[in-house]
Every structure is written in C-alpha cells, then in structure tokens.
Scaffold this motif. Structure first.
Motif, PDB file in Angstrom:
ATOM      1  N   LEU A 226      10.461   3.641  -1.380  1.00 36.15           N
ATOM      2  CA  LEU A 226      10.829   2.469  -0.589  1.00 36.15           C
ATOM      3  C   LEU A 226      12.278   2.487  -0.117  1.00 36.15           C
ATOM      4  CD1 LEU A 226       9.193  -0.214  -2.919  1.00 36.15           C
ATOM      5  CD2 LEU A 226       8.511   0.200  -0.553  1.00 36.15           C
TER       6      LEU A 226
ATOM      7  N   ARG B 157      -0.230   0.828   4.418  1.00 34.85           N
ATOM      8  CA  ARG B 157      -0.133  -0.464   5.106  1.00 34.85           C
ATOM      9  C   ARG B 157      -0.678  -0.350   6.524  1.00 34.85           C
ATOM     10  NH1 ARG B 157       3.402  -0.347   1.213  1.00 34.85           N
ATOM     11  NH2 ARG B 157       5.067  -1.818   0.761  1.00 34.85           N
TER      12      ARG B 157
ATOM     13  N   TYR C 198      12.892   3.673   3.653  1.00 40.37           N
ATOM     14  CA  TYR C 198      13.879   3.205   4.640  1.00 40.37           C
ATOM     15  C   TYR C 198      14.429   1.815   4.345  1.00 40.37           C
ATOM     16  CZ  TYR C 198       9.619   1.144   6.850  1.00 40.37           C
ATOM     17  OH  TYR C 198       8.448   0.477   7.122  1.00 40.37           O
TER      18      TYR C 198
ATOM     19  N   ASN D  87       6.751   8.684   7.083  1.00 39.23           N
ATOM     20  CA  ASN D  87       7.035   7.295   6.719  1.00 39.23           C
ATOM     21  C   ASN D  87       7.916   7.377   5.481  1.00 39.23           C
ATOM     22  OD1 ASN D  87       7.112   4.602   6.102  1.00 39.23           O
ATOM     23  ND2 ASN D  87       4.997   4.485   5.370  1.00 39.23           N
ATOM     24  N   PRO D  88       9.209   7.648   5.682  1.00 35.94           N
ATOM     25  CA  PRO D  88      10.103   7.897   4.539  1.00 35.94           C
ATOM     26  C   PRO D  88      10.555   6.584   3.915  1.00 35.94           C
ATOM     27  CG  PRO D  88      11.391   7.895   6.538  1.00 35.94           C
ATOM     28  CD  PRO D  88       9.948   7.624   6.946  1.00 35.94           C
TER      29      PRO D  88
HETATM   30  N1  GLN Z   1       7.058  -1.078   5.375  1.00 33.44           N
HETATM   31  C1  GLN Z   1       7.224  -1.053   3.959  1.00 33.44           C
HETATM   32  C2  GLN Z   1       7.665  -2.407   3.428  1.00 33.44           C
HETATM   33  O1  GLN Z   1       8.321  -3.124   4.106  1.00 33.44           O
HETATM   34  C3  GLN Z   1       8.213   0.005   3.533  1.00 33.44           C
HETATM   35  C4  GLN Z   1       7.696   1.345   3.758  1.00 33.44           C
HETATM   36  C5  GLN Z   1       8.733   2.395   3.534  1.00 33.44           C
HETATM   37  O2  GLN Z   1       9.773   2.194   2.927  1.00 33.44           O
HETATM   38  N2  GLN Z   1       8.456   3.537   4.046  1.00 33.44           N
HETATM   39  O3  GLN Z   1       7.349  -2.756   2.320  1.00 33.44           O
END
Ligand code: GLN
Length: 282
Positions: A212, A97, A191, A188-189
């Motif tokens: 995710l 992303r 989260y 970027n785990p």
């Molecule tokens: N930013 C992503 C999203 O909102 C999630 C990425 C992640 O979990 N590392 O879909």
C-alpha cells in the motif's frame, strides 16, 4: 440462534449485526452466507425459506462476528472476483479492487500485437496479469512479486484458471528480469503516502503495508519503476500505472523528466484520475 434458521432470517439477522461496522451490511451478509452454503446468488432468491442446519448457523455466526471486528469479506471467504475471474485472496496481498479494472481496460485498448510480451510488476493475487491473459490468449505474460507469499498465491490463481501463457515468479521489481524486453509493462504499485488517514480505516487495515505505502508521498516505487523500465521496454513499448486520484500530475512529471513520450492519464469509473501511461523514450 433459533431466530434465524431460514436463509431469509439469517440474512436479516446478520444485516442488523453488521449495520454499524460495514457500509454494505446486507451484501456482506449475503456473500458470507453463500460462502457457507457454497451456492451462487440465485439460490438465496430461489430458496429464502430453506433452513440452515446447526453447524451452518454456527459457522455463519462466527463469520459475522469476525466481519463485525473489521476483517474484510474477501479474507473471510478467501476469494474475490476480478474481471469476472474467481481469485483466491489472503492477507499477503492487496484485495483486488474494481478501480484496477480501469488499468486492465486501458492495457487491452493499446495497439499491441497478438503476440505481445507483457509484464505485471507487483502482481499480488495475479489479478491484472490473469485478467489480461483471459482476453489475450496469444500474449506472453509474466507476473512478478517481491513477496514469496504473493508469488505462491498468484501461481495458485494461475493454475486454477489454467492459463499456460502466464509465468509467475519472484522478482524485486526488475531484479530477476535481466535481458527481457516487453511491449507493455503494467503495475499497481504501492502509492499511498505514509501519513494517509485511510490506512487506519476499513479493509486496508488488514492488507500488507508493503503493498500500500511508499516513501516520497507515495511516489518512490513509481519513480523507481519509471527510471528502470527504459532498459526493459521494447522500442515504442508502453509503461502503465495505477496511482492515487491526486497523483496524475506527479506521475506525468516523472515520466516527462525521463523523456517518455505520449504521456496520458485516464479516469476510473468514479471519474477520478487513476491510470497514467507513456511510451518508452526514443
Ligand atoms: N487503491 C488502493 C487504496 O486506496 C491502494 C492500492 C495501492 O496502493 N496500489 O486502498
């Protein structure tokens, strides 16, 4: 299908088909058509009257149909660009992303040596570690992932880009990294909180939940990494995360509990808190 035999007609037709299922209908149509033609963007503008043959029309119609059913464009083309690098993508990892480029920018802005040792935990496609490698030819970089399919994908991306100063291998967070010390650890785990309603919308429906979602309102893996990382950071080493836009205070608190120093949060392009970093406890 006879009504959309030129490129311009095909785009107009597909944009209409995708209008109700995608927020970027026209762009999706263009990307999918260019994928079939194996051309870059300028071709569409230069040759709007070029004709699609029957086979191309058929393949295009199939991709548009799959997109209508929700499949991410990156899964249909098998590729996504990140930091101007072409990356292969599949359903074993997150689709890179633009938000994550904020983390790359911050990592590159740190006062690290030209030979820094850098680790990317949960590398997925390899997006972060390969972007860093593209800017820092002297760094020694490692990207690890718990998913064997992700490791294979990231390694394929590494080979495509020809980056010899990156190693990709399997590790469950730090499990395969005994005795190594890093000047910078990035991640970027997963989260997202299990109950998050966004999980049932858009592209994320086609991405692995393991990439995710994390327990403890999304903090479990971040906490685990912050606790473990002390043993793998060089003196003054940095640990840096991407996190949810409402998680800056929570991540800062975990860093503070573990006595990390110089805790700092950075916003992404949309103005949302997105990246938090800190230095190893003394
Ligand atoms: N930013 C992503 C999203 O909102 C999630 C990425 C992640 O979990 N590392 O879909």
């Amino acid at each position: 299908m006879t009504q959309h035999s030129t490129l311009a007609q095909a785009i107009a037709w597909a944009s209409g088909q995708l209008q109700s299922s995608s927020e970027s209908a026209k762009l999706d149509a263009e990307v999918l058509l260019l994928h079939i033609l194996q051309k870059n963007r300028s071709y569409l503008f230069a040759w709007p009257e070029a004709e699609l043959n029957a086979e191309q029309q058929q393949r295009f119609a199939t991709l548009v149909e799959r997109r209508q059913a929700g499949e991410p464009v990156a899964h249909l083309t098998g590729e996504r660009e990140f930091w101007s690098l072409p990356l292969y993508v599949n359903n074993s990892t997150l689709i890179p992303r633009p938000d994550t480029e904020t983390l790359v920018e911050q990592a590159l802005a740190l006062p690290l040596s030209a030979q820094a040792k850098v680790l990317d935990l949960g590398t997925g496609t390899g997006a972060i570690v390969l972007a860093l490698a593209s800017e820092q030819p002297g760094w020694q970089l490692i990207g690890v992932d718990f998913s064997h399919d992700a490791v294979a994908l990231a390694e394929k991306n590494r080979q495509r880009l020809g980056f010899e100063h990156v190693e990709i291998y399997h590790s469950d967070w730090f499990s395969a990294l005994a005795d190594q010390r890093f000047d910078l650890i990035v991640s970027n785990p997963p989260y997202i909180c299990e109950q998050d309603e966004h999980l049932s919308q858009g592209d994320v429906r086609f991405e692995p939940l393991s990439a995710l979602v994390a327990p403890e309102q999304g903090y479990a893996d971040i906490r685990h990494i912050i606790e473990q990382a002390q043993a793998y950071l060089a003196p003054d080493g940095y640990l840096m995360f991407e996190h949810g836009y409402q998680q800056a205070a929570g991540v800062q608190q975990i860093f503070a509990q573990m006595n990390y120093r110089n805790i700092l949060t950075i916003k992404d392009m949309a103005g949302c808190d997105r990246v938090t970093m800190a230095q190893k406890p003394q």
